[in-house]
Design a protein around this motif. Structure first.
Motif, PDB file in Angstrom:
ATOM      1  N   TYR B  83     -24.964 -23.950 -37.296  1.00 55.20           N
ATOM      2  CA  TYR B  83     -25.385 -24.562 -36.463  1.00 55.20           C
ATOM      3  C   TYR B  83     -26.394 -23.105 -36.352  1.00 55.20           C
ATOM      4  O   TYR B  83     -27.467 -23.533 -35.131  1.00 55.20           O
ATOM      5  CB  TYR B  83     -24.818 -25.056 -35.484  1.00 55.20           C
ATOM      6  CG  TYR B  83     -24.362 -26.500 -35.291  1.00 55.20           C
ATOM      7  CD1 TYR B  83     -25.174 -27.419 -35.105  1.00 55.20           C
ATOM      8  CD2 TYR B  83     -23.166 -27.068 -36.021  1.00 55.20           C
ATOM      9  CE1 TYR B  83     -25.116 -28.337 -35.301  1.00 55.20           C
ATOM     10  CE2 TYR B  83     -22.639 -28.362 -35.165  1.00 55.20           C
ATOM     11  CZ  TYR B  83     -23.808 -29.166 -35.487  1.00 55.20           C
ATOM     12  OH  TYR B  83     -23.895 -30.364 -35.772  1.00 55.20           O
ATOM     13  N   THR B  84     -26.249 -21.785 -36.837  1.00 46.88           N
ATOM     14  CA  THR B  84     -26.447 -20.609 -36.056  1.00 46.88           C
ATOM     15  C   THR B  84     -28.261 -20.953 -36.865  1.00 46.88           C
ATOM     16  O   THR B  84     -29.016 -20.722 -35.870  1.00 46.88           O
ATOM     17  CB  THR B  84     -26.440 -19.722 -36.490  1.00 46.88           C
ATOM     18  OG1 THR B  84     -26.208 -19.694 -37.760  1.00 46.88           O
ATOM     19  CG2 THR B  84     -24.803 -19.392 -35.894  1.00 46.88           C
ATOM     20  N   LEU B  85     -28.661 -22.096 -37.349  1.00 43.60           N
ATOM     21  CA  LEU B  85     -29.806 -22.030 -38.323  1.00 43.60           C
ATOM     22  C   LEU B  85     -30.743 -23.518 -37.407  1.00 43.60           C
ATOM     23  O   LEU B  85     -31.450 -22.936 -37.822  1.00 43.60           O
ATOM     24  CB  LEU B  85     -30.036 -22.172 -39.709  1.00 43.60           C
ATOM     25  CG  LEU B  85     -30.608 -22.187 -40.390  1.00 43.60           C
ATOM     26  CD1 LEU B  85     -31.466 -20.753 -41.045  1.00 43.60           C
ATOM     27  CD2 LEU B  85     -31.020 -22.752 -42.374  1.00 43.60           C
ATOM     28  N   GLN B  86     -29.480 -24.234 -37.052  1.00 43.83           N
ATOM     29  CA  GLN B  86     -30.804 -24.841 -35.766  1.00 43.83           C
ATOM     30  C   GLN B  86     -32.644 -24.566 -35.421  1.00 43.83           C
ATOM     31  O   GLN B  86     -33.148 -25.523 -35.579  1.00 43.83           O
ATOM     32  CB  GLN B  86     -29.689 -25.539 -34.804  1.00 43.83           C
ATOM     33  CG  GLN B  86     -30.426 -26.975 -34.276  1.00 43.83           C
ATOM     34  CD  GLN B  86     -29.542 -28.025 -33.762  1.00 43.83           C
ATOM     35  OE1 GLN B  86     -28.997 -27.597 -32.776  1.00 43.83           O
ATOM     36  NE2 GLN B  86     -29.196 -29.089 -33.511  1.00 43.83           N
ATOM     37  N   PRO B  87     -32.484 -23.797 -35.185  1.00 40.38           N
ATOM     38  CA  PRO B  87     -33.458 -23.744 -34.015  1.00 40.38           C
ATOM     39  C   PRO B  87     -34.807 -23.604 -34.818  1.00 40.38           C
ATOM     40  O   PRO B  87     -35.913 -23.198 -34.787  1.00 40.38           O
ATOM     41  CB  PRO B  87     -33.400 -21.991 -32.945  1.00 40.38           C
ATOM     42  CG  PRO B  87     -32.128 -21.522 -33.321  1.00 40.38           C
ATOM     43  CD  PRO B  87     -31.093 -22.526 -34.095  1.00 40.38           C
ATOM     44  N   THR B  88     -34.448 -22.498 -36.279  1.00 43.70           N
ATOM     45  CA  THR B  88     -34.569 -22.161 -37.297  1.00 43.70           C
ATOM     46  C   THR B  88     -34.747 -23.178 -38.437  1.00 43.70           C
ATOM     47  O   THR B  88     -37.060 -23.503 -38.660  1.00 43.70           O
ATOM     48  CB  THR B  88     -34.490 -21.508 -39.065  1.00 43.70           C
ATOM     49  OG1 THR B  88     -33.591 -20.572 -37.447  1.00 43.70           O
ATOM     50  CG2 THR B  88     -35.674 -20.640 -38.989  1.00 43.70           C
ATOM     51  N   MET B  89     -34.390 -24.620 -38.536  1.00 39.84           N
ATOM     52  CA  MET B  89     -34.838 -25.917 -39.055  1.00 39.84           C
ATOM     53  C   MET B  89     -35.886 -26.489 -38.179  1.00 39.84           C
ATOM     54  O   MET B  89     -36.824 -26.961 -38.303  1.00 39.84           O
ATOM     55  CB  MET B  89     -33.885 -26.199 -39.243  1.00 39.84           C
ATOM     56  CG  MET B  89     -32.770 -25.499 -40.253  1.00 39.84           C
ATOM     57  SD  MET B  89     -33.273 -25.278 -41.607  1.00 39.84           S
ATOM     58  CE  MET B  89     -33.222 -27.495 -42.324  1.00 39.84           C
ATOM     59  N   LYS B  90     -35.908 -26.892 -36.401  1.00 39.62           N
ATOM     60  CA  LYS B  90     -36.851 -27.077 -36.083  1.00 39.62           C
ATOM     61  C   LYS B  90     -38.206 -26.709 -36.484  1.00 39.62           C
ATOM     62  O   LYS B  90     -38.695 -26.761 -35.915  1.00 39.62           O
ATOM     63  CB  LYS B  90     -36.124 -26.927 -34.742  1.00 39.62           C
ATOM     64  CG  LYS B  90     -34.808 -27.678 -34.057  1.00 39.62           C
ATOM     65  CD  LYS B  90     -34.946 -28.167 -32.945  1.00 39.62           C
ATOM     66  CE  LYS B  90     -33.284 -28.743 -32.493  1.00 39.62           C
ATOM     67  NZ  LYS B  90     -33.068 -30.374 -33.489  1.00 39.62           N
ATOM     68  N   GLN B  91     -37.889 -25.411 -35.844  1.00 38.63           N
ATOM     69  CA  GLN B  91     -39.388 -24.462 -36.118  1.00 38.63           C
ATOM     70  C   GLN B  91     -40.391 -25.066 -37.448  1.00 38.63           C
ATOM     71  O   GLN B  91     -40.902 -25.405 -38.096  1.00 38.63           O
ATOM     72  CB  GLN B  91     -39.632 -23.215 -35.925  1.00 38.63           C
ATOM     73  CG  GLN B  91     -38.377 -22.774 -34.183  1.00 38.63           C
ATOM     74  CD  GLN B  91     -38.418 -21.360 -34.150  1.00 38.63           C
ATOM     75  OE1 GLN B  91     -39.273 -20.458 -35.327  1.00 38.63           O
ATOM     76  NE2 GLN B  91     -38.250 -20.918 -33.405  1.00 38.63           N
ATOM     77  N   LEU B  92     -39.160 -25.397 -38.416  1.00 43.13           N
ATOM     78  CA  LEU B  92     -40.183 -25.200 -39.875  1.00 43.13           C
ATOM     79  C   LEU B  92     -40.569 -27.086 -39.806  1.00 43.13           C
ATOM     80  O   LEU B  92     -41.178 -27.210 -40.481  1.00 43.13           O
ATOM     81  CB  LEU B  92     -38.520 -25.433 -40.879  1.00 43.13           C
ATOM     82  CG  LEU B  92     -38.864 -23.584 -41.555  1.00 43.13           C
ATOM     83  CD1 LEU B  92     -36.859 -23.846 -42.281  1.00 43.13           C
ATOM     84  CD2 LEU B  92     -39.969 -23.486 -41.954  1.00 43.13           C
ATOM     85  N   CYS B  93     -39.282 -28.101 -39.058  1.00 39.88           N
ATOM     86  CA  CYS B  93     -39.546 -29.088 -39.240  1.00 39.88           C
ATOM     87  C   CYS B  93     -41.276 -29.211 -38.409  1.00 39.88           C
ATOM     88  O   CYS B  93     -42.456 -30.020 -38.707  1.00 39.88           O
ATOM     89  CB  CYS B  93     -38.490 -29.899 -38.115  1.00 39.88           C
ATOM     90  SG  CYS B  93     -38.745 -31.704 -38.341  1.00 39.88           S
TER      91      CYS B  93
END
Lengths: 100, 100
Positions: B83-93
């Motif tokens: 979950y600590t990667l969630q903001p990054t994944m949203k941005q990549l998306c």
């Protein structure tokens, strides 16, 4: 969804891979000549670096500018599109450092 | 730096690849059973999905919990680390959606 259409995969197709993250980060602080990029990433083979710069160029991530003077020189820099990824790359970097 | 030590590459080794981004996103909203994951990502082959879940588990990204009742069932969920990667994944998306 087929992976090639999934947005995260599409982003990673552009910026992922063996050398692209380092090329990106080497250019983050401003334009560099080829020889400066080679010094920034000494492990990369010259042909591979050339190919990566060309591919990132055709993906709209790197701009190549020729300067004519006594001798011609070429500089590479990140495009506006590439800079829109900068916060994400910083997060990936800091996450990757703590990912053990 | 050798690519395998470069932090961005280390992050992408964990979360990149053909199916992992979709597995991650399928689990973002909470735990799912295997059959629910299969429905969420119908294109993925069952064996490949099993392997990816196991690999993401051994990387500390997914937790597998067995529930015993009338019939045993298993749920998969993202770990705190994931979950600590969630903001990054949203941005990549969102970057990937606009990357043309």
């Amino acid at each position: 969804m087929k992976p090639e259409f999934f947005p995260v995969n599409r982003a990673l197709t552009i910026i992922g891979g063996k050398w692209r993250p380092q090329v990106y980060c080497a250019l983050e602080k401003g334009p560099k000549r080829f020889s400066e990029l080679e010094r920034a990433i000494p492990e990369v083979n010259r042909k591979v670096l050339t190919d990566q710069l060309r591919e990132l160029g055709s993906l709209g991530m790197i701009k190549r500018t020729e300067y004519s003077g006594k001798t011609l020189h070429v500089e590479y820099e990140l495009t506006k599109k590439a800079y829109t990824l900068q916060p994400t790359m910083k997060q990936l970097c800091s996450w990757g450092k703590n990912a053990d």
